[in-house]
Design a protein around this motif. Sequence first.
Motif, mmCIF file in Angstrom:
data_model
loop_
_atom_site.group_PDB
_atom_site.id
_atom_site.type_symbol
_atom_site.label_atom_id
_atom_site.label_comp_id
_atom_site.label_asym_id
_atom_site.label_seq_id
_atom_site.Cartn_x
_atom_site.Cartn_y
_atom_site.Cartn_z
ATOM 1 N N GLY A 179 0.810 -1.211 0.000
ATOM 2 C CA GLY A 179 0.000 0.000 0.000
ATOM 3 C C GLY A 179 0.838 1.253 0.000
ATOM 4 N N ARG A 180 1.883 1.258 0.785
ATOM 5 C CA ARG A 180 2.767 2.426 0.841
ATOM 6 C C ARG A 180 3.475 2.644 -0.486
ATOM 7 N N VAL A 181 3.892 1.535 -1.110
ATOM 8 C CA VAL A 181 4.557 1.643 -2.408
ATOM 9 C C VAL A 181 3.590 2.170 -3.465
ATOM 10 N N GLY A 195 2.444 5.204 -7.458
ATOM 11 C CA GLY A 195 1.238 5.217 -8.279
ATOM 12 C C GLY A 195 0.623 3.839 -8.407
ATOM 13 N N ALA A 196 -0.680 3.759 -8.237
ATOM 14 C CA ALA A 196 -1.368 2.472 -8.287
ATOM 15 C C ALA A 196 -1.284 1.797 -9.657
ATOM 16 N N PRO A 197 -1.452 2.523 -10.787
ATOM 17 C CA PRO A 197 -1.376 1.848 -12.090
ATOM 18 C C PRO A 197 -0.037 1.154 -12.327
ATOM 19 N N ARG A 198 1.036 1.830 -11.961
ATOM 20 C CA ARG A 198 2.365 1.232 -12.152
ATOM 21 C C ARG A 198 2.542 -0.014 -11.291
ATOM 22 N N MET A 199 2.104 0.047 -10.041
ATOM 23 C CA MET A 199 2.285 -1.091 -9.148
ATOM 24 C C MET A 199 1.343 -2.259 -9.502
ATOM 25 N N THR A 200 0.224 -1.948 -10.161
ATOM 26 C CA THR A 200 -0.631 -3.019 -10.664
ATOM 27 C C THR A 200 0.125 -3.871 -11.672
ATOM 28 N N VAL A 201 0.840 -3.220 -12.575
ATOM 29 C CA VAL A 201 1.627 -3.926 -13.581
ATOM 30 C C VAL A 201 2.768 -4.702 -12.925
ATOM 31 N N VAL A 202 3.419 -4.095 -11.929
ATOM 32 C CA VAL A 202 4.513 -4.778 -11.224
ATOM 33 C C VAL A 202 4.006 -6.049 -10.534
ATOM 34 N N GLY A 203 2.857 -5.941 -9.843
ATOM 35 C CA GLY A 203 2.299 -7.100 -9.169
ATOM 36 C C GLY A 203 1.953 -8.218 -10.132
ATOM 37 N N LEU A 204 1.333 -7.870 -11.259
ATOM 38 C CA LEU A 204 0.990 -8.883 -12.268
ATOM 39 C C LEU A 204 2.249 -9.505 -12.866
ATOM 40 N N GLY A 218 3.233 -10.952 -5.309
ATOM 41 C CA GLY A 218 2.737 -10.204 -6.458
ATOM 42 C C GLY A 218 1.235 -9.983 -6.376
ATOM 43 N N TYR A 219 0.526 -10.992 -5.887
ATOM 44 C CA TYR A 219 -0.929 -10.859 -5.731
ATOM 45 C C TYR A 219 -1.273 -9.774 -4.715
ATOM 46 N N ALA A 220 -0.539 -9.728 -3.612
ATOM 47 C CA ALA A 220 -0.797 -8.703 -2.592
ATOM 48 C C ALA A 220 -0.562 -7.308 -3.161
ATOM 49 N N VAL A 221 0.515 -7.142 -3.940
ATOM 50 C CA VAL A 221 0.798 -5.847 -4.559
ATOM 51 C C VAL A 221 -0.302 -5.490 -5.554
ATOM 52 N N PHE A 222 -0.674 -6.465 -6.402
ATOM 53 C CA PHE A 222 -1.725 -6.212 -7.392
ATOM 54 C C PHE A 222 -3.041 -5.837 -6.725
ATOM 55 N N GLN A 223 -3.468 -6.626 -5.737
ATOM 56 C CA GLN A 223 -4.779 -6.414 -5.121
ATOM 57 C C GLN A 223 -4.865 -5.022 -4.480
ATOM 58 N N THR A 224 -3.815 -4.649 -3.763
ATOM 59 C CA THR A 224 -3.793 -3.340 -3.114
ATOM 60 C C THR A 224 -3.808 -2.216 -4.143
ATOM 61 N N ALA A 225 -2.957 -2.328 -5.154
ATOM 62 C CA ALA A 225 -2.860 -1.276 -6.169
ATOM 63 C C ALA A 225 -4.145 -1.197 -7.003
ATOM 64 N N ASN A 226 -4.708 -2.335 -7.345
ATOM 65 C CA ASN A 226 -5.919 -2.361 -8.158
ATOM 66 C C ASN A 226 -7.098 -1.726 -7.415
ATOM 67 N N ASN A 227 -7.277 -2.097 -6.153
ATOM 68 C CA ASN A 227 -8.352 -1.499 -5.355
ATOM 69 C C ASN A 227 -8.147 0.000 -5.168
ATOM 70 N N THR A 228 -6.889 0.397 -4.967
ATOM 71 C CA THR A 228 -6.582 1.815 -4.784
ATOM 72 C C THR A 228 -6.890 2.608 -6.041
ATOM 73 N N ALA A 229 -6.513 2.064 -7.204
ATOM 74 C CA ALA A 229 -6.741 2.760 -8.468
ATOM 75 C C ALA A 229 -8.217 3.043 -8.694
ATOM 76 N N VAL A 230 -9.072 2.116 -8.284
ATOM 77 C CA VAL A 230 -10.510 2.287 -8.493
ATOM 78 C C VAL A 230 -11.123 3.180 -7.424
ATOM 79 N N MET A 231 -10.839 2.892 -6.150
ATOM 80 C CA MET A 231 -11.545 3.549 -5.055
ATOM 81 C C MET A 231 -11.060 4.965 -4.767
ATOM 82 N N ALA A 232 -9.848 5.314 -5.202
ATOM 83 C CA ALA A 232 -9.303 6.637 -4.869
ATOM 84 C C ALA A 232 -10.102 7.773 -5.496
ATOM 85 N N ASP A 233 -10.644 7.566 -6.692
ATOM 86 C CA ASP A 233 -11.306 8.656 -7.413
ATOM 87 C C ASP A 233 -12.793 8.420 -7.650
#
Length: 481
Positions: free
Chosen positions: A334-336, A341-350, A382-397
């Motif tokens: 989450g901190r990362v 940025g959530a979009p970038r970390m989504t790709v990293v997690g995947l 990777g799943y933990a990074v993806f899940q956190t970043a993906n949820n953040t990307a959607v819920m933040a805005d």
Amino acid sequence: MKTISAEPDEAAAGSAERTPAVRWALAGLSLSMLLSSLGTSVANVALPTLATTFDASFQAVQWIVLAYLLAITTVIVGVGRLGDIIGRRRLLLSGILLFTVASVLCGLAPSLWLLVAARAAQGLGAAVMMALTMAFVGETVPKARTGSAMGLLGTMSAIGTALGPSLGGALIAGPGWRAIFLANAPLGIVTLVLAYRHLPADRREAGTARAGFDHVGTLLLALTLAAYALAMTIGRGDFGWLNAALLAAAAIGVALFVRAEARAGAPLIRLTMFRDPVLSASLAMSALVSTVMMATLVVGPFYLARTLGLKEALVGLVLSVGPVVAALTGVPAGRVADRFGAPRMTVVGLGAMAVGAFVLSVTPASFGVVGYLAPIVVVTAGYAVFQTANNTAVMADVRPDRRGVVSGMLNLSRNLGLITGTSVMGAVFALASAANDVTTARAGAVATGMRVTFAVAAVLIVAALAIAVGGRVLVRRIARA
């Protein structure tokens, strides 16, 4: 509704006073997530005991798990939308109370079908808790810390999943099976008190009318999801005429739901929402990734026991490594996400998940437990990074008046992925093992099945990566237009 993130100057001026309240609110939300995920995993270990206690077949006691899962899956979007309309705080408090009371009823149930009914009620409470917990993040933490809060909730979910089997086993061996349900009561009361005292009050903007609730759409969606979930779970892996009929019913339900939503004045899900590339991509990726994660639970026990020859206790210990890694990775992820940025970390997690799945697909059995665990750790992290970043990307805005329904849709996509993964990845594993019964298959056949299954998993993750990259490109084009 007034949120901290909506008033940065006031939040900065009163940070010293608000920080303790925010922490206590997050504590309540974290316990809410822990309880709902614990309810999913704790009952599985009790099924053999319950079958003996109630003198019932495995197919009958399986409804103890299925009733909980079905209740969550069928209503999670509807309760999310209901929270947007009537107020998320009061509905979340009601959900926690229902979960707590239903847990007590589970522990006191004198018969199997009363226990199943109480589990369904418990699942309804859990659906409210899952849908609204993420929705509340936007009202309790500044936008810049959304990723950290999502990571914390992901950690608590992973802890609940990991703790369930071991805690359930210990309670069954000690006080007995009723304790696995009654133990939720004190935690539920603490969660209720924290939520009541520290979550922000429900408010409506002056001059705004309360939207109507889409009863027809909610009912159609619930019936459609129930048909799909049953099609994917009944029969214990044997796909027969009943499964096909249920899938056909689900397909008809989708068509009727789309038609109803297009005509509704206040639809449950606005179909135009799917024009948002971020939301559409996030839902698709979540379903694909959850399908893959189910492979670790479907294939892992058989590979560890049949191919590597581990005893039951060691199999359980090895399987717990994944959830533990997810729990340890959640908050840092989450901190990362907040920083890079959530979009970038989504790709990293995947990307990490794709690498781990590919390594599992080519790892020989001679590498032993380490050869299995090392890539599993990569996949789970990777799943933990993806899940956190993906949820953040959607819920933040997301708009405040749609947070509940969007949170429900995110949870639904995850649940549908898990349900689909149980059936599809299990079928891939059985087919690749070339065995009528994988429980008695040869060690080499199970190893082959494991490698083929994770090769398919790697392909699915690559598809999710393509969606992630394509979504980012589309967002940039829209921004430039």
